[in-house]
Design a protein around this motif. Structure first.
Motif, PDB file in Angstrom:
ATOM      1  N   ASP A 114     -15.473  95.552  29.430  1.00 10.14           N
ATOM      2  CA  ASP A 114     -15.490  96.945  29.877  1.00 10.14           C
ATOM      3  C   ASP A 114     -15.877  97.080  31.355  1.00 10.14           C
ATOM      4  N   GLY A 115     -15.492  96.127  32.154  1.00  5.45           N
ATOM      5  CA  GLY A 115     -15.794  96.196  33.579  1.00  5.45           C
ATOM      6  C   GLY A 115     -15.586  94.843  34.231  1.00  5.45           C
ATOM      7  N   VAL A 116     -16.481  94.504  35.154  1.00  9.12           N
ATOM      8  CA  VAL A 116     -16.406  93.189  35.802  1.00  9.12           C
ATOM      9  C   VAL A 116     -17.608  92.353  35.383  1.00  9.12           C
ATOM     10  N   ILE A 117     -17.460  91.045  35.460  1.00 10.12           N
ATOM     11  CA  ILE A 117     -18.535  90.122  35.099  1.00 10.12           C
ATOM     12  C   ILE A 117     -19.345  89.810  36.350  1.00 10.12           C
ATOM     13  N   TYR A 118     -20.628  90.117  36.296  1.00 12.37           N
ATOM     14  CA  TYR A 118     -21.511  89.928  37.439  1.00 12.37           C
ATOM     15  C   TYR A 118     -21.524  88.466  37.871  1.00 12.37           C
ATOM     16  N   GLY A 119     -21.432  88.251  39.187  1.00 12.77           N
ATOM     17  CA  GLY A 119     -21.353  86.898  39.726  1.00 12.77           C
ATOM     18  C   GLY A 119     -22.645  86.114  39.678  1.00 12.77           C
ATOM     19  N   GLY A 120     -23.787  86.777  39.541  1.00 13.64           N
ATOM     20  CA  GLY A 120     -25.049  86.064  39.371  1.00 13.64           C
ATOM     21  C   GLY A 120     -25.835  85.812  40.636  1.00 13.64           C
ATOM     22  N   ARG A 121     -25.510  86.494  41.726  1.00 16.20           N
ATOM     23  CA  ARG A 121     -26.198  86.249  42.997  1.00 16.20           C
ATOM     24  C   ARG A 121     -27.723  86.344  42.841  1.00 16.20           C
ATOM     25  N   ARG A 140     -31.411  93.255  35.203  1.00 20.56           N
ATOM     26  CA  ARG A 140     -30.346  92.680  34.377  1.00 20.56           C
ATOM     27  C   ARG A 140     -30.932  91.766  33.302  1.00 20.56           C
ATOM     28  N   LEU A 141     -30.226  91.712  32.180  1.00 20.81           N
ATOM     29  CA  LEU A 141     -30.605  90.827  31.084  1.00 20.81           C
ATOM     30  C   LEU A 141     -29.797  89.541  31.165  1.00 20.81           C
ATOM     31  N   ARG A 142     -30.489  88.421  31.108  1.00 13.07           N
ATOM     32  CA  ARG A 142     -29.809  87.125  31.132  1.00 13.07           C
ATOM     33  C   ARG A 142     -29.064  86.916  29.810  1.00 13.07           C
ATOM     34  N   THR A 143     -27.830  86.485  29.903  1.00  8.98           N
ATOM     35  CA  THR A 143     -27.056  86.158  28.712  1.00  8.98           C
ATOM     36  C   THR A 143     -26.898  84.645  28.612  1.00  8.98           C
ATOM     37  N   ASP A 144     -26.420  84.185  27.454  1.00 11.81           N
ATOM     38  CA  ASP A 144     -26.165  82.759  27.280  1.00 11.81           C
ATOM     39  C   ASP A 144     -24.855  82.572  26.535  1.00 11.81           C
ATOM     40  N   THR A 145     -24.554  81.357  26.176  1.00 12.06           N
ATOM     41  CA  THR A 145     -23.246  81.032  25.590  1.00 12.06           C
ATOM     42  C   THR A 145     -23.216  81.156  24.076  1.00 12.06           C
ATOM     43  N   ALA A 146     -24.280  81.641  23.478  1.00  6.60           N
ATOM     44  CA  ALA A 146     -24.278  81.834  22.028  1.00  6.60           C
ATOM     45  C   ALA A 146     -23.247  82.892  21.637  1.00  6.60           C
ATOM     46  N   LEU A 162     -21.391  86.394  25.157  1.00  5.37           N
ATOM     47  CA  LEU A 162     -21.806  87.329  26.202  1.00  5.37           C
ATOM     48  C   LEU A 162     -21.711  86.717  27.592  1.00  5.37           C
ATOM     49  N   ALA A 163     -22.028  85.443  27.733  1.00  2.22           N
ATOM     50  CA  ALA A 163     -21.988  84.818  29.057  1.00  2.22           C
ATOM     51  C   ALA A 163     -20.602  84.920  29.671  1.00  2.22           C
ATOM     52  N   SER A 164     -19.563  84.731  28.869  1.00  8.39           N
ATOM     53  CA  SER A 164     -18.199  84.743  29.410  1.00  8.39           C
ATOM     54  C   SER A 164     -17.507  86.091  29.244  1.00  8.39           C
ATOM     55  N   ASP A 165     -17.919  86.889  28.244  1.00  9.54           N
ATOM     56  CA  ASP A 165     -17.218  88.146  27.978  1.00  9.54           C
ATOM     57  C   ASP A 165     -17.818  89.351  28.687  1.00  9.54           C
ATOM     58  N   THR A 166     -19.119  89.318  28.978  1.00 10.47           N
ATOM     59  CA  THR A 166     -19.752  90.450  29.655  1.00 10.47           C
ATOM     60  C   THR A 166     -20.573  90.029  30.868  1.00 10.47           C
ATOM     61  N   GLY A 167     -21.159  88.845  30.832  1.00 14.69           N
ATOM     62  CA  GLY A 167     -22.085  88.440  31.878  1.00 14.69           C
ATOM     63  C   GLY A 167     -23.423  89.148  31.733  1.00 14.69           C
ATOM     64  N   ASP A 168     -24.346  88.846  32.640  1.00 20.79           N
ATOM     65  CA  ASP A 168     -25.661  89.490  32.635  1.00 20.79           C
ATOM     66  C   ASP A 168     -25.477  90.989  32.874  1.00 20.79           C
TER      67      ASP A 168
END
Length: 297
Positions: A114-121, A140-146, A162-168
């Motif tokens: 539903d948007g863009v995936i944050y780059g993590g700067r 921001r909330l940290r996500t992982d690969t679960a 969440l790590a790949s589909d939404t990001g943090d």
């Protein structure tokens, strides 16, 4: 006990799509001898319409949709969201983000659900944080690969990484407004809501909310995401698509209309809206609701 809820945002008047959600959540609760709560999700003042909250409540009453207990207003519950954010901070699950919208767009890792995936700067670069520490951050909330998965009562099995589909994702905006993903989790838990019946547009948000629930040690409700009502152009009825407000002179016709959309048989003639709802409670079956969008006039 079954506890459900209807949680509108006072950004406009109720329309046919919001009536469908209100009626479905009401019928699901009453058919299971449960409680039906109303919560006003008024966390974004710039988008709210003056008088909308009072209008929403009077419209529900006009349709004989009577709720249990007091109406909860999210704007009065900031302390609960702050406590939840503090709990996540102690787990090192959140971090301050100072990136502008332009930076987020420019450094995005791709498109999310539903948007863009944050780059993590800000998750990786401490120097960039200290350089702009005078600015109020978002959190921001940290996500992982679960894989976060759940069985939806209408839409079937759903899952996301969440790590790949939404990001943090953001829990508290830089302007001080709480994000839906945190507030809805905190409030559902605080009110004991264990069944969530809402629109399909919120389906993609659910794995993020389940992740927050897991981190905070909260119970996961059962979910049912209703088909969206769209206009002839396939757009969801909303304030942005100029959805007309409900015409209270046509209450019975509108109520019968949404009952048909929800898969109920043609209702008999009745003496009042309360009688029509009582009939609908007796004939309600969530499994009759089809998952696909419904085009309306």
């Amino acid at each position: 006990m079954y506890v459900g809820r209807f949680a509108p945002s006072p950004t406009g008047l109720l329309h046919i799509g919001s009536l469908l959600t209100a009626v479905a959540s009401y019928l699901d609760a009453r058919s299971r001898q449960g409680r039906w709560l109303v919560r006003m999700e008024d966390l974004d003042p710039p988008r709210e319409m003056p008088g909308a909250a009072a209008s929403i409540l009077s419209t529900l009453e006009a349709f004989s949709l009577h709720w249990d207990g007091e109406v909860v207003y999210q704007s009065r519950r900031h302390h609960l969201y702050a406590a939840a954010l503090d709990a996540l901070r102690t787990q090192n699950k959140v971090y301050p983000c100072f990136c502008s919208r332009k930076t987020v767009q420019a450094e995005a890792r791709g498109m999310s659900v539903d948007g863009v995936i944050y780059g993590g700067r800000c998750a990786l670069n401490d120097a960039s944080i200290s350089a702009v520490a005078h600015k109020p951050p978002a959190w921001r909330l940290r996500t992982d690969t679960a894989i976060i998965g759940f069985q939806d009562a209408v839409q079937g099995w759903q899952q996301q990484c969440l790590a790949s589909d939404t990001g943090d994702f953001i829990l508290l905006r830089a302007d001080g407004c709480w994000a839906y993903q945190l507030a809805v989790v905190v409030d559902d838990a605080a009110q004991g809501v264990n069944h969530v019946v809402r629109g399909q547009d919120l389906l993609v948000s659910t794995p993020r909310q389940i992740y927050v629930q897991q981190l905070l040690g909260l119970a996961q409700p059962e979910y049912a995401h209703l088909p969206l009502l769209t206009n002839a152009q396939g757009q969801k009825w909303s304030k942005q698509t100029r959805a007309p407000a409900l015409d209270l002179r046509r209450r019975e016709d509108l109520l019968r209309q949404v009952l048909l959309y929800l898969g109920l048989p043609l209702a008999p003639q009745v003496d009042s809206l309360a009688d029509l709802l009582e009939w609908a409670v007796l004939h309600w079956r969530l499994e009759r609701v089809r998952p696909h969008a419904i085009v309306t006039e």
